[in-house]
Design a protein around this motif. Structure first.
Motif, PDB file in Angstrom:
ATOM      1  N   SER A   1      -6.325   6.966   7.034  1.00 36.95           N
ATOM      2  CA  SER A   1      -6.527   5.997   5.955  1.00 36.95           C
ATOM      3  C   SER A   1      -5.351   5.027   5.933  1.00 36.95           C
ATOM      4  CB  SER A   1      -6.623   6.713   4.612  1.00 36.95           C
ATOM      5  OG  SER A   1      -5.369   7.262   4.262  1.00 36.95           O
TER       6      SER A   1
ATOM      7  N   GLU B   1      -2.282   6.809   4.669  1.00 36.24           N
ATOM      8  CA  GLU B   1      -1.655   7.642   5.699  1.00 36.24           C
ATOM      9  C   GLU B   1      -0.939   6.787   6.736  1.00 36.24           C
ATOM     10  OE1 GLU B   1      -4.339  11.480   6.504  1.00 36.24           O
ATOM     11  OE2 GLU B   1      -5.462   9.577   6.535  1.00 36.24           O
TER      12      GLU B   1
ATOM     13  N   THR C   1      -8.655   3.274   8.406  1.00 36.44           N
ATOM     14  CA  THR C   1      -9.825   3.065   7.550  1.00 36.44           C
ATOM     15  C   THR C   1      -9.405   2.749   6.119  1.00 36.44           C
ATOM     16  OG1 THR C   1      -9.987   5.401   6.955  1.00 36.44           O
ATOM     17  CG2 THR C   1     -11.193   4.684   8.910  1.00 36.44           C
ATOM     18  N   ARG C   2     -10.283   2.030   5.427  1.00 41.63           N
ATOM     19  CA  ARG C   2     -10.113   1.780   3.994  1.00 41.63           C
ATOM     20  C   ARG C   2     -11.419   2.205   3.346  1.00 41.63           C
ATOM     21  NH1 ARG C   2      -8.279  -3.592   3.308  1.00 41.63           N
ATOM     22  NH2 ARG C   2      -6.182  -2.777   3.046  1.00 41.63           N
ATOM     23  N   HIS C   3     -11.347   3.144   2.440  1.00 44.38           N
ATOM     24  CA  HIS C   3     -12.533   3.687   1.764  1.00 44.38           C
ATOM     25  C   HIS C   3     -13.555   4.194   2.790  1.00 44.38           C
ATOM     26  CE1 HIS C   3     -10.848   2.060  -1.861  1.00 44.38           C
ATOM     27  NE2 HIS C   3     -10.885   0.833  -1.375  1.00 44.38           N
ATOM     28  N   GLY C   4     -13.044   4.793   3.874  1.00 48.99           N
ATOM     29  CA  GLY C   4     -13.917   5.390   4.873  1.00 48.99           C
ATOM     30  C   GLY C   4     -14.479   4.422   5.909  1.00 48.99           C
ATOM     31  N   ARG C   5     -14.185   3.112   5.759  1.00 44.25           N
ATOM     32  CA  ARG C   5     -14.677   2.105   6.712  1.00 44.25           C
ATOM     33  C   ARG C   5     -13.560   1.681   7.648  1.00 44.25           C
ATOM     34  NH1 ARG C   5     -15.629  -2.239   3.379  1.00 44.25           N
ATOM     35  NH2 ARG C   5     -15.825  -3.472   5.264  1.00 44.25           N
ATOM     36  N   PRO C   6     -13.799   1.652   8.955  1.00 42.63           N
ATOM     37  CA  PRO C   6     -12.761   1.194   9.884  1.00 42.63           C
ATOM     38  C   PRO C   6     -12.399  -0.261   9.614  1.00 42.63           C
ATOM     39  CG  PRO C   6     -14.641   2.149  11.058  1.00 42.63           C
ATOM     40  CD  PRO C   6     -15.030   2.042   9.633  1.00 42.63           C
TER      41      PRO C   6
ATOM     42  N   THR D   1      -8.202   9.063  13.400  1.00 39.45           N
ATOM     43  CA  THR D   1      -8.586   8.186  12.301  1.00 39.45           C
ATOM     44  C   THR D   1      -7.713   8.524  11.105  1.00 39.45           C
ATOM     45  OG1 THR D   1     -10.862   8.117  13.087  1.00 39.45           O
ATOM     46  CG2 THR D   1     -10.492   7.467  10.820  1.00 39.45           C
TER      47      THR D   1
END
Length: 77
Positions: free
Chosen positions: A5, A8, A29-34, A3
């Motif tokens: 960001s 990254e 992910t964006r802001h921790g959401r896939p 996973t």
């Protein structure tokens, strides 16, 4: 499955593509959401067989009819 960001992924795209070529999957992910998944490309598909659904699908005789009742249902007349 790794996973990373979006940041990254942008900075390590070449490495992530190389990982995908080796068969690995990566979730972005964006802001921790896939939000996306980077997977190996697969061009394998089942061959299409014409008539596979023959006899399994029935179309009603009045399929193309559009009655006044249908018009009321669709347009609220």
């Amino acid at each position: 499955m790794a996973t990373v960001s979006v940041y990254e992924a942008k900075s390590q795209l070449s490495r992530l593509i190389a990982d995908a070529e080796r068969g690995e999957e990566t979730v972005v992910t964006r802001h921790g959401r896939p939000v996306a998944r980077l997977v190996p490309f697969s061009d394998r598909r089942d061959p299409r067989v014409p008539g596979r659904w023959r006899g399994r699908v029935v179309i009603a005789d009045d399929f193309d009819d559009f009655s006044a009742e249908d018009e009321r249902d669709w347009y609220g007349a």
